[in-house]
Structures are given as structure tokens and as C-alpha cells.
Design an enzyme around this catalytic site. Structure first.
Site, PDB file in Angstrom:
ATOM      1  N   SER A  73       1.025  -0.932   0.167  1.00 56.56           N
ATOM      2  CA  SER A  73      -0.208  -0.105  -0.123  1.00 56.56           C
ATOM      3  C   SER A  73       0.596   1.091  -0.328  1.00 56.56           C
ATOM      4  CB  SER A  73      -1.146   0.283   1.105  1.00 56.56           C
ATOM      5  OG  SER A  73      -0.031  -0.271   2.990  1.00 56.56           O
ATOM      6  N   ASP A 238      -5.730   7.825   8.670  1.00 57.21           N
ATOM      7  CA  ASP A 238      -6.092   6.214   9.154  1.00 57.21           C
ATOM      8  C   ASP A 238      -4.800   6.023  10.142  1.00 57.21           C
ATOM      9  OD1 ASP A 238      -4.085   5.703   7.942  1.00 57.21           O
ATOM     10  OD2 ASP A 238      -4.575   4.436   6.500  1.00 57.21           O
ATOM     11  N   HIS A 241      -0.942   4.487   7.283  1.00 46.86           N
ATOM     12  CA  HIS A 241      -0.494   5.259   6.271  1.00 46.86           C
ATOM     13  C   HIS A 241      -0.135   6.804   6.260  1.00 46.86           C
ATOM     14  CE1 HIS A 241      -2.934   1.905   4.348  1.00 46.86           C
ATOM     15  NE2 HIS A 241      -1.904   1.806   3.971  1.00 46.86           N
TER      16      HIS A 241
END
Length: 331
Positions: A73, A238, A241
Site C-alpha cells: 500500500s 488512518d 499510512h
């Protein structure tokens, strides 16, 4: 995420048992707290594939360089909303500015990916023999730690991916496992466990990559102090990240090595300090212990260790060097 870090400690060789009974209770308490506030985003990362540096194409007429991004990610740019904020776009823009020629970016990274997905990603990158990348950037490792993949397997899978890319004529730069101990809601002793597991994997990744002719950039300890000191700026909503600023910071760390892999970074650059030739294992250990460190294969069981001092930046656009280079086609 926090639960996975603790499980990795219990089953991955470090072991809660080594921490002692009282510390184990504290660790599980921290897991209970952190898992309520740390979570990945379900939003798909913005697509940044396309051509960067159109002005250079018109000015020089040179064909574009081809840059491929692989990994998880972080490589995909999850956590930001604009294509220009992803690490792929930032590095494509920066490479275009340094090379003074256009750069075509293709990103096949998959959020949530472990090193076991690299075989599929490499196959995608190499499927068209007429469009093989000049250089590939891989960012992988965090999910291997949190999902308890044995380090030996993780490194073998990464090494296999680097070998295939190098055999196809691609330069390879790997951003090693990030420091999971910098996640803000994670406290001691869970923070110590996360940092220890991350650093161990980063050192092992370095050895595997260098042995296959790739280069590594140590991101964990380079970014760790900065992310820990500025969590509100460098982490996204979040709490896991990176934010746009965080991705810009990471991209500034990788850009010199990316350019140097193609012979585009001046040897006399004042921000580069060559530490000389060392045994691969020694270079890997030093890279894991000090961020901003590049490790490159040398002859036989030796590696070159270089430390790069990055200029400070507050704007992601500073990576691109040109507003024209920051927008891909079709985005």
C-alpha cells in the site's frame, strides 16, 4: 495492525516469552488500545500511471525513461487523494527533472500485499518485452512483519523478484521495511517489538537485494525520528499510512539512489558521503541502524555503503522540480 504486531512477536522468533510475564501483560494491553485507533484505509489509492515531464519531451526530443513501482500500500500511495501525492508520481516527477527527459510511470503495487505477491507483480511488469522498465522501485515488508511471514521466506521472495528484474535488464531500488514502531498510537513495549522486527527484516532484505545486484535505501530509521516527531503532519487520517507530506519525505530519501542507478546523480554531490566498501552483512547492519543509507553491490561478498543527506522540504512539489512534471497524462 497492532494485534498482528504482537502476534508476530509471539510466533516470529522474538517471542513474548523473552519479554517476561509482566511485560507480556503490558504488551497485550497496548494491543487492546492500539487496535482501536490504528487501521488501514479502505479507499483505493489514486492512479498515477502516465507520462511525466512533457516539457522535456518537447525540448529535447528524447524518448521517455520507464519507471515501474511494485510493492504494498505504501508503494501504491494509499492514504492520499491526489495522484500527484503518491510516491510513484513524486519520484517520476523528480526523475524527469533530473534526467531532463520524460518518464513513463507504471504502478502495479497492491495494498495489503506481502512479498509473496511480488512474483505476480514482476510478471505484469515484464509481460511486454517492448516496454520493459529502465528502473523499478519496490517498497515491501510491513505486511510480512504483521502477518508473521518467516523472515527467510520474505527475503527469498524479494530476492527472487529482484533477480528476475535484473536478468531482464532493469535497475532495481528497494525501500526496505519501514519502522512500524513510529505508528503514533503504539506505545511501549509494543513499540519496541515493532521496531525490532522491522529493523531485523530491513537488514535481511538489504543482504538479499544486494546479492542480486539491486540497491537498497533504508527508510525505517531515516524516517522513524521524523515521523515520530511530526505524526500529525507525516501520518494520514488512518494513523498508519503516510500523509502527502510523509510520502514527499520518503520520496526525497529514495530519489538520489533512483537517479544514481541510471547514472544521473553527480558523484560530487555534497549530500553524498561514501563510507567505502564493507562486507555485505556489515553494510546491511549499519544501514538498518542508521537511516538515509544506501547499499549497493560491489565485487564478490562486498557492498558499498553511502549516506545521503537530504535537503529539507515542506512541499511535495519540491520533489518534482517543475510544475509541468507533476501531472501525468489521463489523471
Amino acid at each position: 495492525m497492532a494485534r498482528r504486531i504482537a502476534a508476530a512477536a509471539a510466533y516470529g522468533g522474538g517471542g513474548i516469552g523473552l519479554l517476561g510475564g509482566v511485560t507480556a501483560v503490558l504488551l497485550l494491553t497496548e494491543v487492546s488500545h492500539a487496535k482501536r485507533v490504528v487501521g488501514g484505509s479502505d479507499d483505493a489509492p489514486p492512479r498515477a500511471d502516465g507520462r511525466y515531464g512533457f516539457a522535456f519531451a518537447r525540448r529535447t526530443g528524447q524518448p521517455p525513461l520507464r519507471l515501474a513501482f511494485l510493492g504494498d500500500s505504501t508503494a501504491a500511495g494509499q492514504g492520499v487523494h491526489r495522484p500527484s501525492q503518491t510516491p510513484g508520481a513524486l519520484l517520476a516527477s523528480g526523475l524527469a527533472a533530473v534526467a531532463e527527459r520524460p518518464v513513463d510511470l507504471r504502478n502495479v503495487a497492491l495494498p495489503g500485499a506481502q512479498s509473496s505477491d511480488l512474483e505476480r507483480q514482476v510478471t505484469l511488469v515484464l509481460e511486454d518485452a517492448e516496454l520493459l522498465p529502465d528502473v523499478c522501485v519496490i517498497m515491501i515488508g510491513a505486511n510480512d512483519v504483521t502477518r508473521r511471514m518467516p523472515p527467510a521466506k520474505s527475503v527469498r521472495l524479494l530476492s527472487d523478484a529482484v533477480r528476475r528484474l535484473r536478468e531482464s535488464g532493469c535497475e532495481v531500488v528497494v525501500g526496505t521495511c519501514p519502522d512500524l514502531g513510529t505508528i503514533e498510537p503504539v506505545y511501549q513495549p509494543l513499540r519496541w517489538v515493532a521496531r525490532r522486527l522491522s529493523r531485523q527484516l530491513a537488514a535481511a532484505q538489504t543482504i538479499g537485494v544486494v546479492e542480486q545486484g539491486g540497491r537498497t535505501v533504508s527508510l525505517g530509521d531515516l524516517l522513524g525520528p521524523e515521523f515520530a516527531a511530526n505524526p500529525r503532519e507525516l501520518f494520514g487520517p488512518d494513523n498508519f499510512h503516510p500523509s502527502a507530506e510523509g510520502y514527499a519525505t520518503a520520496s526525497m530519501a529514495v530519489l538520489p539512489t533512483l537517479c544514481d542507478s541510471l547514472g544521473l546523480w553527480p558523484e560530487e554531490a555534497p549530500e553524498t558521503l561514501d563510507e567505502g566498501i564493507l562486507p555485505v552483512a556489515t553494510a546491511a547492519a549499519e544501514a538498518a541502524a542508521e537511516g538515509g543509507t544506501e547499499v549497493t553491490a560491489a565485487r564478490g561478498p562486498w557492498a558499498r555503503l553511502s549516506r545521503r543527506h537530504r535537503p529539507a522540504t515542506k512541499e511535495p512539489a519540491a520533489v518534482s522540480g517543475s510544475t509541468d512534471t507533476s501531472s501525468p497524462s489521463g489523471c
